[in-house]
Design a protein around this motif. Structure first.
Motif, mmCIF file in Angstrom:
data_model
loop_
_atom_site.group_PDB
_atom_site.id
_atom_site.type_symbol
_atom_site.label_atom_id
_atom_site.label_comp_id
_atom_site.label_asym_id
_atom_site.label_seq_id
_atom_site.Cartn_x
_atom_site.Cartn_y
_atom_site.Cartn_z
ATOM 1 N N ASP A 239 0.822 -1.208 0.000
ATOM 2 C CA ASP A 239 0.000 0.000 0.000
ATOM 3 C C ASP A 239 0.859 1.262 0.000
ATOM 4 O O ASP A 239 0.456 2.298 -0.541
ATOM 5 C CB ASP A 239 -0.941 0.003 1.203
ATOM 6 C CG ASP A 239 -2.013 -1.076 1.109
ATOM 7 O OD1 ASP A 239 -2.149 -1.689 0.030
ATOM 8 O OD2 ASP A 239 -2.698 -1.305 2.114
ATOM 9 N N ILE A 240 2.033 1.175 0.591
ATOM 10 C CA ILE A 240 2.974 2.297 0.521
ATOM 11 C C ILE A 240 3.404 2.503 -0.921
ATOM 12 O O ILE A 240 3.447 3.632 -1.427
ATOM 13 C CB ILE A 240 4.189 2.037 1.423
ATOM 14 C CG1 ILE A 240 3.754 1.878 2.883
ATOM 15 C CG2 ILE A 240 5.214 3.173 1.294
ATOM 16 C CD1 ILE A 240 4.863 1.396 3.809
ATOM 17 N N GLY A 241 3.696 1.412 -1.612
ATOM 18 C CA GLY A 241 4.058 1.507 -3.019
ATOM 19 C C GLY A 241 2.934 2.069 -3.861
ATOM 20 O O GLY A 241 3.151 2.926 -4.734
ATOM 21 N N ALA B 114 0.667 6.598 -6.972
ATOM 22 C CA ALA B 114 -0.453 7.524 -7.185
ATOM 23 C C ALA B 114 0.005 8.970 -7.073
ATOM 24 O O ALA B 114 -0.389 9.828 -7.871
ATOM 25 C CB ALA B 114 -1.562 7.242 -6.168
ATOM 26 N N ALA B 115 0.858 9.263 -6.088
ATOM 27 C CA ALA B 115 1.346 10.630 -5.908
ATOM 28 C C ALA B 115 2.231 11.064 -7.069
ATOM 29 O O ALA B 115 2.215 12.225 -7.480
ATOM 30 C CB ALA B 115 2.102 10.746 -4.592
ATOM 31 N N ILE B 116 3.004 10.123 -7.603
ATOM 32 C CA ILE B 116 3.863 10.440 -8.744
ATOM 33 C C ILE B 116 3.036 10.700 -10.002
ATOM 34 O O ILE B 116 3.323 11.614 -10.779
ATOM 35 C CB ILE B 116 4.866 9.295 -8.982
ATOM 36 C CG1 ILE B 116 5.887 9.252 -7.837
ATOM 37 C CG2 ILE B 116 5.576 9.443 -10.326
ATOM 38 C CD1 ILE B 116 6.739 8.009 -7.826
ATOM 39 N N SER B 117 1.990 9.900 -10.194
ATOM 40 C CA SER B 117 1.184 10.040 -11.410
ATOM 41 C C SER B 117 0.243 11.235 -11.366
ATOM 42 O O SER B 117 -0.165 11.745 -12.416
ATOM 43 C CB SER B 117 0.372 8.761 -11.649
ATOM 44 O OG SER B 117 -0.584 8.573 -10.616
ATOM 45 N N ALA B 118 -0.107 11.695 -10.167
ATOM 46 C CA ALA B 118 -1.018 12.841 -10.041
ATOM 47 C C ALA B 118 -0.471 13.810 -8.991
ATOM 48 O O ALA B 118 -1.049 13.990 -7.920
ATOM 49 C CB ALA B 118 -2.417 12.368 -9.656
ATOM 50 N N PRO B 119 0.674 14.452 -9.274
ATOM 51 C CA PRO B 119 1.313 15.293 -8.253
ATOM 52 C C PRO B 119 0.461 16.466 -7.802
ATOM 53 O O PRO B 119 0.536 16.876 -6.643
ATOM 54 C CB PRO B 119 2.598 15.770 -8.948
ATOM 55 C CG PRO B 119 2.346 15.595 -10.406
ATOM 56 C CD PRO B 119 1.440 14.416 -10.533
#
Length: 247
Positions: free
Chosen positions: A144-146, A151-156
């Protein structure tokens, strides 16, 4: 090159959390540079097989569009927390266009008998911990950390300046013992031993700091991740995947 396809550096990529942090962006098509001490060791080779480019710490520093922080190995908890706080402050003040802080709870992987952390004498020896049976713990599955990282990288923009206290589940030690009794099929009970008893039973010394869970608790809750649309791995689901044959 767009920010979505720029390489992402991952430190500690040969560890459990770092490995998950590297694999999730790779699965989403994002290139990863994994900083490793020894590119020839088995863990590094596994990450490379997933598609990561290995970067030895003696190699020239590559240029990145994103920055990542991973779990630090620590011998004493107070210096660790002080350093962690300073790192977080530096991140907030660094002037990045977008940044996200993930603050996971207690790793569910620490319940794997192979780690010798919660089960220093194997699963048949029972769990060992100073956490009281009724204390509720914020549990974080490394996958879940991954997922949250990817998700944060794809939608900063959507995750900009989010400081996510990440928990996959929120359970008491008694409930955890009930699940682990059912899944591996070994009768277990919540430990609740003293520090002296736990260390004598094989608990790593750093486990003594978990007495704080009884006093101040942990801030992470599953709902925080769900509010951001992140899928989670409940503890029982994790146990069936990872400990179904542990006995």
């Amino acid at each position: 090159m767009s920010s979505r396809s720029a390489p992402v550096p991952v430190t500690g990529a040969t560890g459990r959390q770092g490995g998950a942090t590297a694999r999730a962006p790779l699965a989403a098509g994002v290139p990863v540079h994994a900083l490793v001490r020894d590119p020839a060791n088995a863990q590094a080779q596994t990450i490379e097989a997933f598609g990561a480019d290995l970067v030895n710490r003696r190699s020239p520093r590559p240029r990145f569009r994103h920055a990542g922080l991973d779990r630090r190995t620590r011998e004493q908890m107070e210096p660790y927390h002080s350093a962690e706080s300073r790192i977080q402050d530096r991140l907030r003040e660094a002037g990045f266009p977008h940044w996200t802080l993930l603050k996971p709870g207690f790793f569910t992987d620490e319940f794997l008998p192979s780690t010798r952390f919660c089960f220093p004498c194997g699963i048949e020896g029972g769990p060992v911990s100073v956490v009281k049976p009724g204390t509720t713990m914020s549990l974080a599955a490394v996958e879940d950390i991954g997922t949250a990282t990817a998700a944060a990288i794809s939608a900063p923009e959507r995750f900009d300046k989010a400081e996510l206290e990440l928990a996959s589940d929120y359970l008491s030690m008694t409930r955890i013992a009930e699940i682990l009794t059912r899944v591996p099929g070994v009768p277990l009970s919540a430990p609740g031993t003293t520090e002296t008893e736990a260390i004598a039973a094989g608990m790593p010394p750093m486990g003594a700091a978990h007495e704080l869970y009884d006093v101040v608790g942990q801030p992470a809750r599953p709902q925080y991740a769900r509010d951001l649309g992140l899928p989670l791995t409940g503890f029982e689901e994790w146990a069936r995947r990872r400990m179904g044959s542990a006995a």
